[in-house]
Design an enzyme around this catalytic site. Structure first.
Site, short mmCIF file in Angstrom:
data_model
loop_
_atom_site.label_atom_id
_atom_site.label_comp_id
_atom_site.label_asym_id
_atom_site.label_seq_id
_atom_site.Cartn_x
_atom_site.Cartn_y
_atom_site.Cartn_z
CG ASP A 1 -23.59 -24.25 -5.65
OD1 ASP A 1 -23.62 -23.01 -5.74
OD2 ASP A 1 -23.27 -24.98 -6.60
CG ASP B 1 -19.21 -33.14 -13.71
OD1 ASP B 1 -20.00 -32.16 -13.74
OD2 ASP B 1 -18.62 -33.49 -12.67
CG HIS C 1 -21.51 -29.96 -11.69
ND1 HIS C 1 -20.16 -30.15 -11.89
CD2 HIS C 1 -21.67 -28.63 -11.52
CE1 HIS C 1 -19.55 -28.98 -11.84
NE2 HIS C 1 -20.44 -28.04 -11.62
CD GLU D 1 -19.32 -32.78 -9.11
OE1 GLU D 1 -19.65 -32.88 -10.31
OE2 GLU D 1 -18.31 -32.14 -8.74
C1 GLP Z 1 -19.66 -24.60 -10.63
C2 GLP Z 1 -20.96 -24.26 -9.88
C3 GLP Z 1 -22.18 -24.43 -10.76
C4 GLP Z 1 -21.87 -23.84 -12.12
C5 GLP Z 1 -20.84 -24.70 -12.82
C6 GLP Z 1 -20.39 -24.16 -14.16
O1 GLP Z 1 -18.94 -25.63 -10.07
N1 GLP Z 1 -21.18 -24.96 -8.65
O2 GLP Z 1 -23.32 -23.85 -10.16
O3 GLP Z 1 -23.04 -23.81 -12.90
O4 GLP Z 1 -19.76 -25.01 -11.98
O5 GLP Z 1 -19.53 -23.07 -14.01
P1 GLP Z 1 -19.16 -22.08 -15.16
O6 GLP Z 1 -20.40 -21.28 -15.42
O7 GLP Z 1 -18.05 -21.23 -14.63
O8 GLP Z 1 -18.78 -22.90 -16.34
#
Ligand code: GLP
Length: 244
Positions: free
Chosen positions: A70, A139, A141, A146
């Site tokens: 992404d 959440d 995702h 989302e």
């Molecule tokens: C972000 C990214 C995801 C990631 C998630 C968790 O928004 N788009 O790909 O896996 O949130 O992030 P973190 O690993 O910092 O908890």
């Protein structure tokens, strides 16, 4: 339901090393493997380990291809908080992967739909993703898919939820600087990967991890769809593992 293969590490650092074992084995078997890569804090120990292993001669990234999940909408590739910049700083600039073999969705495309279709085509032209790395949002995702009332299939534009904007504000000067939209691989794109490797670390992810694999499959918990993927490895640390 197909149960994931589960590896529980003592620490987030160890989870990164276990994940690196998976990539090392895959690349040894298939030197031009296509990796689906992720951003966020979770994969950082893995990326540090991959860099160290290539320096130690255990992995060769020179033929590897990678497609990222992404990108924020509106951020240029060289923006401090863009996911392209994140990947350059935390992995690509330190390994032998060729720049032309790394793709990240563009956050600047004027015709977003066209950009999304072309992104899917590029992945298909490479023969699909061999191993998709995922983190888990609070959440539920994955990528930036989302909670919704359906599972979106292909790469598409999304509006970020308040929870995600809140969680990601730590990387920006203020919450107002966090982009409100992103371009992400779809759930279908992720499910098409031959293998999925999801890393979940930290006590704050325990509850959502439980819902993901031990709750109903529900588009309100996008990651729960992984219960239907035939080859999922979950690597978590003790803090995130929902059982004692
Ligand atoms: C972000 C990214 C995801 C990631 C998630 C968790 O928004 N788009 O790909 O896996 O949130 O992030 P973190 O690993 O910092 O908890």
């Amino acid at each position: 339901m197909i149960h994931p293969r589960i590896l529980v590490a003592a620490t987030a650092e160890e989870a990164g090393a276990l994940a690196a074992n998976e990539f090392e084995a895959l690349i040894a078997k298939k030197p031009a493997a296509v990796l689906g890569l992720a951003t966020g804090s979770t994969p950082l120990p893995l990326y540090r380990e991959l860099i160290a292993r290539e320096k130690a001669g255990k992995i060769d990234f020179s033929r590897v291809r990678s497609a990222n999940l992404d990108e924020y909408k509106g951020l240029a590739p060289d923006h401090e908080q863009s996911y392209r910049k994140f990947m350059q700083d935390n992995l690509f600039d330190h390994i032998s992967i060729k720049p032309e073999n790394t793709i990240v969705p563009s956050g600047l495309a004027e015709d977003v739909e066209k950009e999304c279709d072309e992104y899917e085509e590029k992945i298909e032209a490479w023969g699909g993703v061999d191993c998709q790395l995922l983190g888990l949002g609070h959440d539920g995702h994955i990528g930036f898919n989302e909670p919704e009332d359906h599972f979106p299939a292909k790469t598409h534009e999304v509006q970020l939820t308040e929870m995600t904007i809140e969680a990601n504000k730590r990387f920006f000067a203020s919450i107002d600087d966090v982009p409100r939209a992103a371009v992400t691989m779809g759930i279908g794109t992720i499910m098409a990967a031959k293998k999925v490797l999801i890393i979940v670390t930290g006590a704050d992810k325990k509850e959502i991890l439980k819902k993901t694999f031990w709750g109903p499959v529900d588009p309100q918990v996008p990651a729960s769809i992984l219960q239907f993927h035939p080859d999922v490895t979950l690597i978590c640390d003790k803090a995130a593992y929902p059982f004692d």
